[in-house]
Scaffold this active site. Structure first.
Site, PDB file in Angstrom:
ATOM      1  N   SER A   1      74.018 -23.318 -33.198  1.00 13.46           N
ATOM      2  CA  SER A   1      75.327 -23.990 -33.253  1.00 13.46           C
ATOM      3  C   SER A   1      75.634 -24.655 -34.589  1.00 13.46           C
ATOM      4  O   SER A   1      76.741 -25.191 -34.765  1.00 13.46           O
ATOM      5  CB  SER A   1      75.418 -25.030 -32.133  1.00 13.46           C
ATOM      6  OG  SER A   1      75.588 -24.398 -30.895  1.00 13.46           O
TER       7      SER A   1
ATOM      8  N   LYS B   1      78.871 -23.819 -36.206  1.00 14.40           N
ATOM      9  CA  LYS B   1      80.140 -24.489 -35.933  1.00 14.40           C
ATOM     10  C   LYS B   1      80.631 -25.349 -37.097  1.00 14.40           C
ATOM     11  O   LYS B   1      81.797 -25.743 -37.125  1.00 14.40           O
ATOM     12  CB  LYS B   1      80.017 -25.327 -34.654  1.00 14.40           C
ATOM     13  CG  LYS B   1      79.894 -24.454 -33.413  1.00 14.40           C
ATOM     14  CD  LYS B   1      79.415 -25.218 -32.194  1.00 14.40           C
ATOM     15  CE  LYS B   1      79.214 -24.243 -31.029  1.00 14.40           C
ATOM     16  NZ  LYS B   1      78.432 -24.817 -29.936  1.00 14.40           N
TER      17      LYS B   1
ATOM     18  N   SER C   1      79.178 -29.741 -28.742  1.00 16.48           N
ATOM     19  CA  SER C   1      78.730 -28.392 -29.105  1.00 16.48           C
ATOM     20  C   SER C   1      79.274 -27.353 -28.127  1.00 16.48           C
ATOM     21  O   SER C   1      78.568 -26.428 -27.720  1.00 16.48           O
ATOM     22  CB  SER C   1      77.196 -28.312 -29.168  1.00 16.48           C
ATOM     23  OG  SER C   1      76.778 -27.228 -29.969  1.00 16.48           O
TER      24      SER C   1
END
Length: 360
Positions: free
Chosen positions: A138, A141, A195
């Site tokens: 993640s 991101k 997240s």
């Protein structure tokens, strides 16, 4: 009246009168010399003032800030770094650079890749396999957030589509549903703080027109930043063999995102409260909590180190990952990045070892 030594002229005066005239002439000459010196001094002073106005006011407009907020922000602790704009400025100018591992003999880290970057000193403090391609989970991101801030209108309302279901079952989500109406800003906070993979998919479709188009934008942005070891296939970081980046590329992307005030606000938050509407018009109120263990009191940074914020990432393929911004005792900023630690406990333990290299 001008006097000379001409005998004919002198014959008109007595000795006393002539002496008085000579003394007066000498006094006038002294006065003229003094006046000339004063005028010359004033001319030099005016010239100096003109130069200072040009150099410090007019010429200053030709400079670009490395980080727009660093020149005046005691909060974020970035020192001034003005650089003259030039079409032939080397790409690495103003960046932390190294050609390989650095100071790996000082720490024993089991994580696959790790790096510590001094943003003000423009120095790589520690580097272990920072150019090796890894799955970032993640941490991806950060790039999705960067493009959202760069191209999106955060006040626009977004109606959630079925695209939010197109993610791996059991992965982290904000729990938004098809038909929900949220602002783009709320989606951004949900994606970064909780997240939420569902939020990242919705952002990608909304900004890019389609997820595929958005992923192409991600790769174009990475290339423009010099992140040559990076290739994205999705906006969230779930496992794909063609989805990878490096510690050094994350540093490049992270520091670019730090140019945005809202990004710094997002990563600095422990939680975020949002209210929005369901398809049937009912109200939703939710608080998204940070996944950063430094913010949930599950981990504690070394003494005199302040954790400002960052982004976590975890998948089976990527292991436990963390990209972090911290500040030393004097407010100087550092980026520290670890990819593929075996567990979250070992991730934060090794991150603390990395942060211990910051000299206060």
């Amino acid at each position: 009246m001008k006097c000379t030594d001409n005998r004919e002229e002198r014959s008109f005066y007595t000795e006393r009168e002539w002496a008085r005239l000579q003394a007066k002439e000498k006094e006038e000459k002294k006065h003229l010399i003094k006046l000339g010196l004063i005028l010359a001094g004033l001319a030099v002073l005016c010239g100096a003032l003109v130069f200072m106005v040009y150099y410090f006011v007019l010429r200053s407009h030709d400079y670009d800030l490395f980080l727009p907020y660093e020149n005046t922000s005691p909060v974020y602790g970035f020192s001034s770094s003005l650089q003259a704009g030039s079409t032939d400025t080397p790409f690495a100018d103003g960046l932390c650079v190294t050609d390989g591992d650095k100071n790996t003999n000082l720490l024993t880290l089991n994580s696959y890749s790790a790096g510590l970057f001094d943003l003000n000193g423009r120095e790589v403090v520690y580097a272990k396999d920072i150019f090796t391609r890894r799955s970032p989970a993640s941490i991806t991101k950060i790039m999705t957030a960067l493009l959202t801030l760069k191209y999106g209108n955060l006040d626009e309302l977004v109606t959630v589509t079925s695209i939010v279901k197109d993610i791996e079952y059991g992965s982290s989500v904000c729990d938004i549903k098809e038909g929900d109406v949220l602002s783009l800003k709320q989606l951004l906070y949900g994606m970064m703080i909780a997240s939420g993979n569902d939020a990242s998919m919705m952002i990608a479709e909304y900004i890019g027109g389609s997820v595929d188009n958005f992923v192409a934008m991600m790769n174009e942005e990475a290339a423009s930043l010099g992140a040559t070891g990076t290739h994205f296939t999705n906006p969230h970081g779930l496992t794909d063999s063609e989805h990878y980046t490096t510690v050094y590329d994350i540093y490049l992307i992270f520091q670019e995102a730090l140019k945005y005030d809202l990004f710094r606000d997002i990563i600095n938050r422990k939680n975020y409260y949002a209210e929005y509407k369901r398809l049937d018009g009912s109200d939703v109120a939710v608080t998204w909590e940070s996944t950063n263990h430094y913010f949930t009191n599950e981990a504690e940074a070394p003494e005199d180190i302040t954790v400002f914020g960052g982004k976590t990432g975890t998948t089976d393929d990527a292991g436990a990952c963390l990209a972090l911004m911290t500040k030393d005792l004097y407010g100087n900023p550092y980026l520290s990045i670890i990819l593929h630690s075996e567990t979250k406990d070992s991730l934060y333990s090794e991150m603390n070892e990395l942060l211990s290299m910051i000299e206060n």
